[in-house]
Motif scaffolding. Structure first.
Motif, short mmCIF file in Angstrom:
data_model
loop_
_atom_site.label_atom_id
_atom_site.label_comp_id
_atom_site.label_asym_id
_atom_site.label_seq_id
_atom_site.Cartn_x
_atom_site.Cartn_y
_atom_site.Cartn_z
N HIS A 1 0.84 -1.21 0.00
CA HIS A 1 0.00 0.00 0.00
C HIS A 1 0.87 1.25 0.00
O HIS A 1 0.60 2.22 -0.73
CB HIS A 1 -0.92 0.03 1.23
N LEU A 2 1.90 1.23 0.81
CA LEU A 2 2.81 2.37 0.91
C LEU A 2 3.54 2.60 -0.42
O LEU A 2 3.60 3.73 -0.92
CB LEU A 2 3.81 2.11 2.04
N ILE A 3 4.08 1.54 -1.00
CA ILE A 3 4.78 1.65 -2.28
C ILE A 3 3.83 2.11 -3.37
O ILE A 3 4.15 2.99 -4.17
CB ILE A 3 5.44 0.30 -2.65
N THR B 1 7.05 8.65 6.40
CA THR B 1 6.32 8.23 5.20
C THR B 1 5.10 7.41 5.58
O THR B 1 4.01 7.60 5.04
CB THR B 1 7.24 7.41 4.27
N VAL B 2 5.26 6.49 6.53
CA VAL B 2 4.16 5.66 7.00
C VAL B 2 3.09 6.54 7.65
O VAL B 2 1.89 6.38 7.37
CB VAL B 2 4.65 4.57 7.98
N ASN B 3 3.50 7.47 8.49
CA ASN B 3 2.54 8.35 9.16
C ASN B 3 1.77 9.21 8.16
O ASN B 3 0.55 9.36 8.26
CB ASN B 3 3.25 9.26 10.17
N ASN B 4 2.47 9.76 7.16
CA ASN B 4 1.80 10.56 6.13
C ASN B 4 0.81 9.72 5.35
O ASN B 4 -0.29 10.18 5.04
CB ASN B 4 2.82 11.18 5.18
N PHE B 5 1.20 8.49 5.01
CA PHE B 5 0.32 7.60 4.27
C PHE B 5 -0.94 7.29 5.08
O PHE B 5 -2.05 7.28 4.55
CB PHE B 5 1.05 6.30 3.91
N SER C 1 -4.74 8.11 4.02
CA SER C 1 -5.74 7.03 3.96
C SER C 1 -6.97 7.36 4.79
O SER C 1 -8.10 7.15 4.34
CB SER C 1 -5.13 5.72 4.45
N LYS C 2 -6.75 7.88 5.99
CA LYS C 2 -7.89 8.24 6.84
C LYS C 2 -8.70 9.38 6.24
O LYS C 2 -9.93 9.37 6.31
CB LYS C 2 -7.40 8.58 8.25
N LYS D 1 -9.02 10.01 3.07
CA LYS D 1 -9.78 9.43 1.95
C LYS D 1 -11.02 8.71 2.45
O LYS D 1 -12.09 8.79 1.85
CB LYS D 1 -8.90 8.48 1.13
N ASP D 2 -10.87 7.98 3.57
CA ASP D 2 -12.02 7.28 4.16
C ASP D 2 -13.09 8.27 4.60
O ASP D 2 -14.28 8.06 4.37
CB ASP D 2 -11.58 6.43 5.36
N ILE D 3 -12.66 9.36 5.23
CA ILE D 3 -13.60 10.39 5.68
C ILE D 3 -14.30 11.03 4.48
O ILE D 3 -15.52 11.23 4.49
CB ILE D 3 -12.87 11.45 6.53
N LYS D 4 -13.53 11.31 3.43
CA LYS D 4 -14.11 11.91 2.23
C LYS D 4 -15.17 10.99 1.63
O LYS D 4 -16.26 11.45 1.28
CB LYS D 4 -13.03 12.18 1.19
N SER D 5 -14.87 9.70 1.51
CA SER D 5 -15.85 8.78 0.91
C SER D 5 -17.09 8.67 1.80
O SER D 5 -18.21 8.59 1.30
CB SER D 5 -15.23 7.43 0.62
N MET D 6 -16.90 8.68 3.12
CA MET D 6 -18.04 8.62 4.03
C MET D 6 -18.91 9.87 3.88
O MET D 6 -20.14 9.78 3.81
CB MET D 6 -17.56 8.50 5.49
#
Length: 119
Positions: A60-62, A87-91, A95-96, A98-103
C-alpha cells in the motif's frame, strides 16, 4: 448488545490476491518485491509467494508513493530508507482522510436522495 461477526484476517495472501487488491498484474508485484527490501514474502515448498498483512501494508505504501504520488522507484526507495516512519505516518493520514471523504460523499448522496423523494 447486538452480535457482531468477528473479522477474520488472513495470515497469508497469494500473489494473485495481492495483485487483485491493487488492480495490477502479478508481474508488478514480483518486480516490486525485487526492488524494495521491505517486501519479504514467505515461499512454500513449491516456491509460491505468500505475503503477510505487513507485506500488504508495505505494498500500500509503495503503491501510494509510485502510482498515486508519481514518484520514481529510486525516489520511493530513497524516501522509505531515509524517513520510513514519516512516510508511513503521512500515508496513514492520507488514507484516513480518503475514508472520511468517501463517508461524507456517501452521506451527501443519501441526503440528496432523501430531499428528492420529499418533493
Amino acid at each position: 448488545m447486538p452480535y457482531k461477526e468477528p473479522k477474520i484476517e488472513k495470515l497469508y495472501y497469494t500473489i494473485g490476491e495481492v495483485a487483485e487488491m491493487f488492480k495490477v498484474n502479478t508481474s508488478l508485484i514480483r518486480f516490486w518485491e525485487k526492488e524494495f527490501d521491505i517486501i519479504k514474502p514467505f515461499k512454500n515448498k513449491k516456491g509460491n509467494r505468500l505475503f503477510t498483512p505487513t507485506d500488504v501494508d508495505n505494498f500500500h505504501l509503495i503503491f501510494h508513493l509510485v502510482k498515486e504520488k508519481g514518484m520514481t522507484l529510486k525516489g520511493a526507495q530513497k524516501k522509505l530508507q531515509d524517513n520510513h516512519d514519516d512516510t508511513v505516518n503521512n500515508f496513514e493520514v492520507v488514507s484516513k482522510l480518503k475514508d472520511i471523504k468517501s463517508m461524507l460523499l456517501e452521506m451527501k448522496e443519501s441526503l440528496g436522495a432523501d430531499v428528492d423523494s420529499e418533493e
